[in-house]
Design a protein around this motif. Sequence first.
Motif, PDB file in Angstrom:
ATOM      1  N   GLY A   1       0.834  -1.204   0.000  1.00 26.23           N
ATOM      2  CA  GLY A   1       0.000   0.000   0.000  1.00 26.23           C
ATOM      3  C   GLY A   1       0.862   1.245   0.000  1.00 26.23           C
TER       4      GLY A   1
ATOM      5  N   ALA B   1      -3.496   6.350  -1.366  1.00 25.17           N
ATOM      6  CA  ALA B   1      -3.999   5.256  -0.507  1.00 25.17           C
ATOM      7  C   ALA B   1      -5.418   4.881  -0.910  1.00 25.17           C
ATOM      8  CB  ALA B   1      -3.956   5.708   0.954  1.00 25.17           C
TER       9      ALA B   1
ATOM     10  N   LEU C   1      -5.335   2.975  -4.171  1.00 23.85           N
ATOM     11  CA  LEU C   1      -4.806   1.621  -4.004  1.00 23.85           C
ATOM     12  C   LEU C   1      -5.885   0.697  -3.410  1.00 23.85           C
ATOM     13  CD1 LEU C   1      -1.165   2.325  -2.759  1.00 23.85           C
ATOM     14  CD2 LEU C   1      -1.829   1.344  -4.955  1.00 23.85           C
ATOM     15  N   GLY C   2      -6.700   1.289  -2.549  1.00 21.63           N
ATOM     16  CA  GLY C   2      -7.776   0.521  -1.946  1.00 21.63           C
ATOM     17  C   GLY C   2      -8.880   0.161  -2.942  1.00 21.63           C
TER      18      GLY C   2
END
Length: 429
Positions: free
Chosen positions: A398, A422, A425-426
């Motif tokens: 991450g 972030a 990426l999630g």
Amino acid sequence: MATTRFLTGITTSGTPHLGNYVGSIRPSVRASLASNVESFYFLADYHALIKIDEPARIQRSTLEIAASWLACGLDPAKVVFYRQSDIPEIPELTWFFSCVLGKGVLNRAHAYKAAVDKNTAAGNDPDADVNVGLFMYPVLMGADILMFNAHKVPVGRDQIQHIEMARDMGASFNHLYGEHFVLPEAVIEDNVATLPGLDGRKMSKSYDNTIPLFASREQLKKLIGGIVTDSKAPGEPKSTEGSALFQIYQAFADEAETAAFAKAFAEGIAWGDAKQMLFERIDREIAPLRDKYQALMAEPQRIEEILLAGAAKARAQATPLMRTLRHAVGLRPLGAGVQEAVTKAAKAATATLKQYREKDGKFYFKLLNAEGVLVLQSTGFDNPKAAGQRIAALRAEGVSALAGMAAQVDVAAVAVNEAAVAEALGQLG
Ligand code: TRP
């Protein structure tokens, strides 16, 4: 054979010089005559406003540049030749792109970064004397290009980053609202000469070392007389290497003429005679164009009409496209057919992390969030493995993987907005 669409803009901030002629006007006019191309050439006068606040200079430059291109053989019946400010759809599209492009991308634009670096080095506020226009420059340029779905954009090396940003804007918009845009490619003319100026450095307005393209014969002769040379006496052999005089000659002459000129250098031609030969060679090519230029400059109304006719052709494409785009983003009439709002969550949005190769031969990766906005862009890696390892680290660790990368890739090229990275990426599928 499918036609390729070329598009390029010329900022209306000065008087065309021989460097512009050799590096841009002459090759562009030649290219526009090929049968399987469509060319869009325009006067980027909105761009000129970013650095020029003298109205008379903007107007004068617009006239001079238009007259120069026409005098050099641009055929307004074959190409679409127009003035940016006659196309109101361009600033409208600029706004649409402003709303899909991450601000961090613009923070990294070379011209803006250079201004900030200069201020920082001088101990000033980073944004001192930086107008929003300079910051937005790449967005306006992206709108110029994508509005007409250009495939190829002939530009100087300093503009490559702008074309990449145009691709990002187009890709983000396509991702969000459907496939509306062709993603353009930069065309770098490696075989056209960059002309040295009077002092031997690259001929450029900013060095004040230019020879105006349409200087009078007398003025041309005088300026050529001022080109720097070494102090070798007549009879002494002279080196062509590093000689501005020789390089300028070469940009105008054919191979046989160039070889003869090199021979004269070896045999010790006097600098005065070499300058006379250069003057005659340039004047031979420019004189007929100069006559056409003078005739055009005497009839600005005719040029005005040519540009307006070009704008009508350009708008025949821009107006319907803008209508489609307005609808695509939801700027729609309310009378009938108002749709149920579908929330983002219901669309099962996913982000994308992709690796790709660019024309420079290097391997890159980038992360687009679920809205298609670019949130992370790598610098170029020499091999796919290096890029792949970092992609794997991002997937596995991450956003914390970014810290490790900052040491290995150019920190400035990594989005500083960690929260956005972030989140994206999630959202990876
Ligand atoms: N930025 C370009 C330059 O300074 C001029 C320009 C504006 C341009 N819009 C463009 C070039 C679109 C190509 C395409 O040279």
